[in-house]
Write a protein that holds these residues in place. Structure first.
Motif, PDB file in Angstrom:
ATOM      1  N   GLN A 182      45.267  50.964  50.824  1.00 34.96           N
ATOM      2  CA  GLN A 182      44.285  50.207  50.047  1.00 34.96           C
ATOM      3  C   GLN A 182      43.588  51.035  48.977  1.00 34.96           C
ATOM      4  N   LEU A 183      43.636  52.353  49.067  1.00 35.53           N
ATOM      5  CA  LEU A 183      42.930  53.201  48.101  1.00 35.53           C
ATOM      6  C   LEU A 183      43.344  52.956  46.646  1.00 35.53           C
ATOM      7  N   PRO A 184      44.628  52.783  46.322  1.00 38.15           N
ATOM      8  CA  PRO A 184      44.973  52.531  44.920  1.00 38.15           C
ATOM      9  C   PRO A 184      44.371  51.223  44.373  1.00 38.15           C
ATOM     10  N   PHE A 185      43.993  50.324  45.244  1.00 39.25           N
ATOM     11  CA  PHE A 185      43.436  49.034  44.840  1.00 39.25           C
ATOM     12  C   PHE A 185      41.917  48.995  44.991  1.00 39.25           C
ATOM     13  N   TYR A 186      41.298  50.168  45.027  1.00 38.21           N
ATOM     14  CA  TYR A 186      39.851  50.266  45.232  1.00 38.21           C
ATOM     15  C   TYR A 186      39.085  49.435  44.202  1.00 38.21           C
ATOM     16  N   GLY A 187      39.486  49.518  42.949  1.00 34.47           N
ATOM     17  CA  GLY A 187      38.821  48.751  41.891  1.00 34.47           C
ATOM     18  C   GLY A 187      38.961  47.256  42.090  1.00 34.47           C
ATOM     19  N   TRP A 188      40.132  46.815  42.503  1.00 29.88           N
ATOM     20  CA  TRP A 188      40.364  45.389  42.750  1.00 29.88           C
ATOM     21  C   TRP A 188      39.447  44.890  43.858  1.00 29.88           C
ATOM     22  N   PHE A 189      39.365  45.657  44.948  1.00 31.10           N
ATOM     23  CA  PHE A 189      38.481  45.281  46.054  1.00 31.10           C
ATOM     24  C   PHE A 189      37.015  45.290  45.593  1.00 31.10           C
ATOM     25  N   SER A 190      36.648  46.285  44.776  1.00 34.97           N
ATOM     26  CA  SER A 190      35.272  46.396  44.297  1.00 34.97           C
ATOM     27  C   SER A 190      34.893  45.210  43.404  1.00 34.97           C
ATOM     28  N   ASP A 191      35.789  44.803  42.523  1.00 38.21           N
ATOM     29  CA  ASP A 191      35.523  43.680  41.615  1.00 38.21           C
ATOM     30  C   ASP A 191      35.290  42.376  42.368  1.00 38.21           C
ATOM     31  N   ARG A 192      35.884  42.223  43.508  1.00 34.85           N
ATOM     32  CA  ARG A 192      35.786  40.980  44.270  1.00 34.85           C
ATOM     33  C   ARG A 192      34.788  41.059  45.430  1.00 34.85           C
ATOM     34  N   GLY A 193      34.095  42.178  45.544  1.00 38.57           N
ATOM     35  CA  GLY A 193      33.114  42.328  46.623  1.00 38.57           C
ATOM     36  C   GLY A 193      33.754  42.485  47.990  1.00 38.57           C
ATOM     37  N   LEU A 194      34.947  43.061  48.025  1.00 33.06           N
ATOM     38  CA  LEU A 194      35.678  43.198  49.284  1.00 33.06           C
ATOM     39  C   LEU A 194      35.870  44.658  49.702  1.00 33.06           C
ATOM     40  N   LEU A 195      34.966  45.526  49.260  1.00 31.80           N
ATOM     41  CA  LEU A 195      35.093  46.940  49.620  1.00 31.80           C
ATOM     42  C   LEU A 195      35.000  47.164  51.129  1.00 31.80           C
TER      43      LEU A 195
END
Length: 99
Positions: free
Chosen positions: A36-49
């Motif tokens: 999941q680390l490479p998609f950190y920004g994607w998770f952050s943008d959607r509030g799913l960190l």
């Protein structure tokens, strides 16, 4: 309200490869974290960190679990060895109250 009483005896606990199971689960948690680390920004943008950090927490708690089950396994083996060996640490000569 009437007191609940069991109708049957509780079954014996299942024993299996506990250390291997906990180790496998810990590796899986860490693997999910790394994936999941490479998609950190994607998770952050959607509030799913919390997804990323839940996997990290699962991995670190798994390390504690590995430490615990390894100690438990060692204690069970020591107990089994002491029970089968009459001259072991809990042998007849070393029981409390005996001279």
């Amino acid at each position: 309200m009437a007191k609940w009483t069991p109708k049957h005896e509780a079954p014996e606990p299942l024993e299996g490869p506990v250390v291997a199971t906990v180790t496998g689960g810990t590796i899986l948690w860490f693997l999910l974290f790394v994936v999941q680390l490479p998609f950190y920004g994607w998770f952050s943008d959607r509030g799913l960190l919390w997804w990323v950090w839940t996997c990290a927490a699962g991995g670190f708690l798994g390390l504690i679990g590995i430490w615990y089950v390894r100690g438990r396994d060692a204690a069970l083996k020591r107990h089994a060895a002491a029970t089968t060996d009459p001259g072991g640490p809990a042998g007849p000569d070393q029981q409390p109250g005996r001279a």
